[in-house]
Design a protein around this motif. Structure first.
Motif: not given
Length: 406
Positions: A200, A202-203, A206, A212, A267, A269-270, A273
């Motif tokens: 996680w 990258r999230q 963010g 990224v 991923d 992110e896809r 939650a």
């Protein structure tokens, strides 16, 4: 609550960084959205490998082995380590040449690596004219959770706070600088925020508006067989490089893991939650196919009943090296990621080096080579494709994809 350093993620990399910052006299808070070590670290194979693809990684790997063996002395908490050594085995002419190159370069970098006679073990009997290297420095931790628990105990002993089940929902900025974290229950002000959030990462970056980070999460799996009388718990680790398979004694049986040629990117992110490592799709058939490649030498790897099948997410970078250091264009935000299959085993050295950089202001030798801004802009497709290549060629990186462009 205020702190000098906030670390997001209580896996091996996050806890090691927190521990070393605390040892340097900093006040540290670690926040973890689940429980410590419950994601990738707790599902690791626990293998420490001294032979690496470049001098920096070799130095970090060997330093981490030293720190694991002496953990009680410098951290103040017990840690059991199996001093097994390991065999690197090649069964093809091409991979024999590859291991000969690794032998020469690893020795030049200070690693104790030797050409070995046939690697005859209780669970592995060579079926042909194999070529083997003996790596006496290599060790393993029987249960990966042991390292997590040792780091937790040491963190608390040295004054660091570890808050579990406390997701981070924001990273506020002050004058363009990371200024702490917002969790579901409180605000923690800190001039240094370390993103060690594993798959996680990258999230989490963010949340601060960071561009990224150059990592792609990829599934990794292993299994442990039921106990077997023919597996000697004192035997060494075996890595068969042409099959991309590793084996070691585990819980009276055999651990079998490997690097599939068609790896699965995952991923978070896809995903919903609520997605966690528990939700990573596993495929026992993949492991059975990998184990089948060494069925002649290690029959139990493919025939013994399975006691546990587990998997996690590796964070793969485009060049197969760690992504560690300050995040470009966002002062105060640091990252500890890009495990590339060695995050657990190199965590003690990476955490030490990153903490020295954070607290001393000067990067230790070589660490700028791991900085997250080294690649420039990359599309998601390029990031994933290169990460998958690095995963599939973990044991035999004969030639990498071009790193320029997108």
């Amino acid at each position: 609550m205020d702190a000098d350093v906030v670390v997001i993620g209580a896996g091996a990399l996050g806890l090691s960084t927190a521990l070393h910052c605390a040892l340097a006299g900093r006040s540290v808070v670690v926040v973890e959205r689940h429980t410590a070590g419950s994601q990738a670290s707790g599902r690791a194979a626990g293998l420490f490998k001294s032979v690496q693809a470049d001098e920096l990684r070799t130095r970090l790997a060997r330093r981490s082995i030293t720190k694991a063996l002496s953990f009680a002395d410098w951290a103040g908490a017990p840690l059991a380590v199996a001093r097994s050594g390991s065999f690197l085995i090649a069964r093809t002419a091409q991979h024999r040449e590859y291991l000969c190159r690794e032998l020469a370069q690893s020795r030049s970098w200070g690693a104790d690596v030797r050409e070995a006679p046939r690697a005859e073990l209780s669970y592995y009997q060579p079926a042909g004219d194999d070529f083997a290297l003996w790596c006496p420095e290599d060790v393993y931790i029987e249960e990966p959770a042991s390292l997590i628990q040792a780091c937790l105990a040491a963190c608390r002993r040295h004054g660091a706070t570890v808050a579990e089940n406390e997701p981070v929902i924001g990273i506020p900025l002050t004058a363009g600088r990371a200024a702490g974290v917002e969790t579901v229950s409180r605000s923690i002000a800190a001039p240094v925020v370390v993103d060690a959030a594993g798959g996680w990462v990258r999230q989490v970056a963010g949340l601060a508006g960071a561009r990224v980070l150059p990592v792609a999460p990829v599934r990794h799996q292993l299994l442990i067989t039921e106990p077997a009388t023919h597996v000697d718990p004192a035997d060494a680790i075996v890595r068969v490089v042409d099959a991309a398979v590793y084996l070691r004694p585990a819980r009276g049986g055999l651990m079998v893991g490997g690097f599939e040629p068609g790896p699965l990117p995952v991923d978070p992110e896809r995903q919903p939650a609520s997605f966690s490592t528990d939700d990573v799709p596993l495929d026992l058939g993949v492991l059975r196919q990998l184990a089948g490649q060494v069925a002649s030498e290690a029959p139990a790897a493919s025939t013994a009943p399975v006691a546990e099948h587990r998997g996690g997410l590796f964070t793969m970078s485009p060049d197969g090296r760690f992504v560690t250091g300050p995040v470009p264009d966002l002062p105060g935000l640091w990252v500890a990621s890009g495990c590339n299959g060695s995050g657990f085993s190199s965590s003690l050295a990476i955490g030490e080096a990153l903490a020295a950089w954070i607290t001393g202001g000067t990067p230790p030798p070589g660490m700028t080579d791991l900085a997250p801004g080294r690649f420039g802009p990359l599309t998601d497709d390029a990031l994933v494709s290169r990460g998958l290549w690095q995963y599939a060629h973990y044991y035999d990186p004969v030639a990498g994809p071009a790193l320029s462009g997108s």
